[in-house]
Scaffold this motif. Structure first.
Motif, mmCIF file in Angstrom:
data_model
loop_
_atom_site.group_PDB
_atom_site.id
_atom_site.type_symbol
_atom_site.label_atom_id
_atom_site.label_comp_id
_atom_site.label_asym_id
_atom_site.label_seq_id
_atom_site.Cartn_x
_atom_site.Cartn_y
_atom_site.Cartn_z
ATOM 1 N N ALA A 147 35.325 33.752 79.309
ATOM 2 C CA ALA A 147 34.835 31.819 78.799
ATOM 3 C C ALA A 147 36.641 31.584 78.785
ATOM 4 O O ALA A 147 36.555 30.001 79.403
ATOM 5 N N GLN A 148 37.361 32.974 78.657
ATOM 6 C CA GLN A 148 38.903 31.534 78.217
ATOM 7 C C GLN A 148 39.559 30.672 80.046
ATOM 8 O O GLN A 148 40.013 29.931 80.269
ATOM 9 N N ALA A 149 38.835 31.647 80.965
ATOM 10 C CA ALA A 149 39.964 31.245 82.386
ATOM 11 C C ALA A 149 37.918 30.259 82.950
ATOM 12 O O ALA A 149 39.345 29.292 83.098
ATOM 13 N N LEU A 150 36.918 30.076 82.237
ATOM 14 C CA LEU A 150 36.260 28.387 82.732
ATOM 15 C C LEU A 150 37.470 28.225 81.713
ATOM 16 O O LEU A 150 37.319 26.775 82.040
ATOM 17 N N ARG A 151 37.657 28.209 80.590
ATOM 18 C CA ARG A 151 38.578 26.832 79.551
ATOM 19 C C ARG A 151 39.921 26.376 80.822
ATOM 20 O O ARG A 151 39.982 25.052 80.802
ATOM 21 N N GLU A 152 40.123 26.785 81.165
ATOM 22 C CA GLU A 152 41.571 26.714 81.645
ATOM 23 C C GLU A 152 41.011 25.995 83.165
ATOM 24 O O GLU A 152 41.672 24.817 83.240
ATOM 25 N N MET A 153 40.045 26.827 83.713
ATOM 26 C CA MET A 153 39.768 25.551 84.909
ATOM 27 C C MET A 153 39.240 24.555 84.871
ATOM 28 O O MET A 153 39.575 23.605 85.911
ATOM 29 N N SER A 154 38.302 24.434 83.714
ATOM 30 C CA SER A 154 38.051 23.049 83.523
ATOM 31 C C SER A 154 39.016 22.738 82.727
ATOM 32 O O SER A 154 38.826 20.667 83.146
ATOM 33 N N ASN A 155 39.889 22.684 82.157
ATOM 34 C CA ASN A 155 41.432 21.722 81.952
ATOM 35 C C ASN A 155 41.645 21.370 83.186
ATOM 36 O O ASN A 155 42.581 19.974 82.967
ATOM 37 N N ARG A 156 42.227 22.089 83.859
ATOM 38 C CA ARG A 156 43.046 22.135 84.867
ATOM 39 C C ARG A 156 42.007 20.894 86.162
ATOM 40 O O ARG A 156 42.833 19.720 86.942
ATOM 41 N N ASP A 195 36.391 23.256 70.483
ATOM 42 C CA ASP A 195 38.046 24.347 71.175
ATOM 43 C C ASP A 195 38.511 24.076 72.447
ATOM 44 O O ASP A 195 38.606 25.090 72.853
ATOM 45 N N ALA A 196 37.883 22.994 72.751
ATOM 46 C CA ALA A 196 38.685 23.029 74.750
ATOM 47 C C ALA A 196 37.514 23.455 75.552
ATOM 48 O O ALA A 196 38.440 23.278 77.136
ATOM 49 N N PHE A 197 36.603 24.088 75.013
ATOM 50 C CA PHE A 197 36.162 25.248 76.721
ATOM 51 C C PHE A 197 35.142 23.867 77.164
ATOM 52 O O PHE A 197 34.613 23.255 76.432
ATOM 53 N N PRO A 213 36.909 36.800 69.194
ATOM 54 C CA PRO A 213 36.833 35.541 69.067
ATOM 55 C C PRO A 213 38.545 35.942 68.560
ATOM 56 O O PRO A 213 39.036 36.342 67.551
ATOM 57 N N ALA A 214 39.628 34.464 68.497
ATOM 58 C CA ALA A 214 41.144 34.754 67.877
ATOM 59 C C ALA A 214 40.209 34.560 66.618
ATOM 60 O O ALA A 214 39.944 33.618 66.119
ATOM 61 N N GLY A 215 41.478 35.435 65.853
ATOM 62 C CA GLY A 215 41.366 35.509 64.653
ATOM 63 C C GLY A 215 40.839 36.251 63.744
ATOM 64 O O GLY A 215 39.898 36.168 62.633
ATOM 65 N N GLY A 216 39.062 36.783 64.866
ATOM 66 C CA GLY A 216 37.933 36.987 64.331
ATOM 67 C C GLY A 216 37.221 36.126 63.747
ATOM 68 O O GLY A 216 36.444 35.926 62.731
ATOM 69 N N ASN A 217 37.486 34.965 64.248
ATOM 70 C CA ASN A 217 36.402 33.874 63.725
ATOM 71 C C ASN A 217 34.835 33.974 64.281
ATOM 72 O O ASN A 217 35.384 33.208 65.517
ATOM 73 N N LEU A 218 34.082 33.975 63.642
ATOM 74 C CA LEU A 218 32.868 34.194 64.967
ATOM 75 C C LEU A 218 32.144 33.440 64.495
ATOM 76 O O LEU A 218 30.801 33.032 65.201
ATOM 77 N N LYS A 219 32.945 31.748 64.244
ATOM 78 C CA LYS A 219 32.243 30.441 64.670
ATOM 79 C C LYS A 219 32.810 30.158 65.779
ATOM 80 O O LYS A 219 32.712 29.098 65.907
ATOM 81 N N GLU A 220 33.496 30.508 66.334
ATOM 82 C CA GLU A 220 33.944 29.882 67.342
ATOM 83 C C GLU A 220 32.659 29.550 68.666
ATOM 84 O O GLU A 220 31.770 30.343 68.455
ATOM 85 N N PRO A 221 33.360 29.208 69.531
ATOM 86 C CA PRO A 221 31.709 28.548 70.540
ATOM 87 C C PRO A 221 31.525 29.728 71.327
ATOM 88 O O PRO A 221 30.742 30.209 72.051
#
Length: 585
Positions: free
Chosen positions: A338-347, A355-357, A393-401
């Motif tokens: 998902a981070q890869a998808l976010r990175e390409m989407s942002n570019r 969260d910019a996803f 999930p970053a910081g163990g946050n289970l509410k992230e996207p």
């Protein structure tokens, strides 16, 4: 003539090419850096401009570099010899590379073209076949590997000629088929298939109903996953996601395991490469690697390769499912994907979501999970892909996207708890937060009632209720103190501790306790419920703690003893005597 173009823009792994002809979405393009060619995939078209994600490092690439479009999508090569292989996301055989580091632009053929396979025909001359029909069979390690009509074939075919039993290489012709127009098509043991198009070599998908044994009590007893089901494991760093996946791959009731390491740390991937060839499969007694294929992309590889790895792994799993096999697919971790998808989407400067996803992240995850399942093949046989992904999930946050999007589509939710991990209660799956929606399926209820017990699901619900009441009792004790609450609160808490220590916790380093068959789980759950239902009277909270600690020790020794052995029944007798004594008092 193939379409060509020139590089117009470079933003890390996003490359923009001016094309001089037609280009298709998801088409593969080869970009030249001197004598090296980088593989890229078209992810967006705008006029004559093609936006592409490059699967390798673009260092050294310059504006004006030549690009050539291949006319095909990202494909995998399917055939005998995939088992026991270590691939990257582009299906390069990592064991064929020389040196420590991967070289840019270097590719190899994923199968062994010189290997000879003992082939046995299944189809006969004159048979009517379609895509996915079984033509013959070879033995791959110990698994029957079906040679099928290529998935790209459409319509009906007749077998004009089929090779007899004998030794063949993967490129030898083993069948000649005639299509509806009378044209001949030669078939070998090898075929190709695009990774982003699901393999459809089956009649229909059915709702999964068979419980898939994993040998892990907190999963099988409380939150079972079905054969062909989907689940995911979210949790903070260090809570045991990877270790839990390793246990699943060793112990789960599956014919084949596919592991997709999509963006994990290199040391964890190396651990898989070094450990798996040495591990013994507890179900067959053979090497675990004999029924395992690993698709690896580490976190220091280009982000685009992470997307390729998850789709390559799923396509290989679909290929083997079409042979009527039970496949377990493990992905670690879909957060990196998902981070890869976010990175390409942002570019590409797309409109960001939470969260910019990407805005369509839930749809992408849903489409991927939907490719798993229990299917009826065209010949009446069945096959399945059971998919379990992990989320970091970053910081163990289970509410992230990523966690929230996955939660909508996965039927099983195994939430890892930082608190349980810190207190060394492994597997660290939170029994209150986790769930299995398969327990709501009528088909699963009927299967459980017939094969385990008609009271099983009611008992599971009862156990979860005791755990919840025990947690509430613990909170009251922590707030008001040991002597500030009635003794009933202590009894309630310690009954939940019996479930925790005997059912939820498991010793992965003990030869017996590391894997618990369902028959044994049923026996132990019944024994624990007898304790839960027993009437108990104590004078002080100190008596409660001392009595339950002694009881838990005897029950733990039962878990460490061979099932129904003399030693096992000795500790069971000790437990029964303790219950009789407390009942008399």
């Amino acid at each position: 003539m193939p379409t060509t173009g020139k590089v117009k823009g470079i933003i890390s792994n996003l490359v923009i090419v001016d094309a001089n002809g037609p280009v298709a979405q998801n088409e593969i393009c080869m970009i030249s850096i001197g004598n090296t060619k980088l593989m890229a995939e078209v992810i967006k078209l705008q006029g004559n401009q093609a936006f592409m994600q490059v699967f390798e490092s673009t260092r050294g690439l310059r504006i004006g570099a030549e690009a050539e479009f291949t006319g095909s999508m990202l494909e995998v090569t399917l055939g005998p010899g995939i088992l026991s292989r270590n691939y990257d996301g582009l299906q390069n055989d990592l064991d064929k590379f020389e040196g420590i580091f991967l070289k840019k632009g270097e590719h190899n053929f994923p199968l062994d073209e010189n290997a000879v396979w003992e082939y046995k025909p299944i189809a006969e001359t004159g048979d009517s076949v379609i895509a996915g029909s079984w033509l013959g069979e070879v033995t791959e390690n110990w698994i029957p590997h079906k040679i099928m009509v290529p998935f790209k074939f459409s319509g009906n075919y007749h077998v004009k000629w089929i090779a007899g039993s004998g030794d063949y290489s993967i490129n030898d012709v083993i069948a000649i088929l005639n299509d509806e127009n009378g044209r001949e098509h030669q078939v070998t043991m090898v075929q190709k298939w695009p990774v982003k198009i699901p393999v459809k070599a089956y009649k229909n998908k059915t709702r999964p109903f068979r419980i898939m044994e994993t040998g892990i009590r907190v999963i099988d007893t409380l939150n079972p996953i079905t054969e062909g089901g989907t689940g995911f494991i979210p949790g903070p760093f260090g809570c045991g996601k990877t270790v839990l996946q390793h246990a699943l791959s060793r112990q789960a009731e599956a014919d084949m395991v596919v592991i997709a390491a999509c963006g994990e740390r290199a040391n964890e991937v190396v651990e898989i490469f070094t450990e798996f060839p040495e591990l013994i499969d507890v179900r067959t007694g053979r090497k675990l690697m004999e029924r395992t294929t690993i698709i690896a992309n580490t976190s220091n590889m280009p982000v685009a390769a992470r997307e390729a790895s998850v789709y390559t792994a799923m396509t290989i799993a679909e290929y083997y499912r079409s042979m009527g096999l039970k496949i377990l697919l493990l992905a670690d971790s879909t957060s990196r994907w998902a981070q890869a998808l976010r990175e390409m989407s942002n570019r590409m400067e797309e409109l960001p979501g939470p969260d910019a996803f990407p805005m369509d992240l839930p749809a992408i995850i849903s489409n991927y999970y939907s490719r798993a399942g229990y299917v009826e093949l065209n010949n009446g046989e069945t096959g399945s892909i059971t998919f379990i992904g992990t989320v970091s999930p970053a910081g163990g946050n289970l509410k992230e996207p990523v966690t929230e999007s996955t939660k909508k589509v996965a039927r099983c939710f195994y939430a890892l708890s930082q608190q349980r991990s810190d207190s060394k209660r492994y597997p660290a799956i939170d029994p209150i937060e986790s769930y299995s929606k398969y327990l709501e399926y009528e088909e699963v209820k009927d299967y459980v009632s017939e094969h385990i017990s008609s009271e099983w699901i009611d008992n599971v619900i009862k156990v979860k209720d005791v755990l919840l009441r025990g947690r509430e009792g613990q909170e009251q004790i922590n707030i008001l103190g040991d002597d500030g609450v009635p003794i009933d609160y202590h009894i309630r808490f310690w009954k939940s501790e019996v479930i925790d220590f005997i059912i939820l916790q498991q010793d992965g380093f003990d030869a017996i306790d590391c894997i618990t068959p369902l028959e044994r789980q049923k026996y132990m759950l019944t024994a624990v419920l007898e304790i839960i239902d027993a009437e108990m009277k104590f004078n002080t909270f100190e008596e409660v703690a001392a009595w339950f600690k002694k009881l838990i020790n005897s029950l733990k020794q039962m878990n460490y003893s061979s099932f129904k052995s003399k030693e096992f029944y000795k500790y069971k007798k000790d437990v029964d005597e303790m219950l009789n004594e407390i009942a008399k008092s």
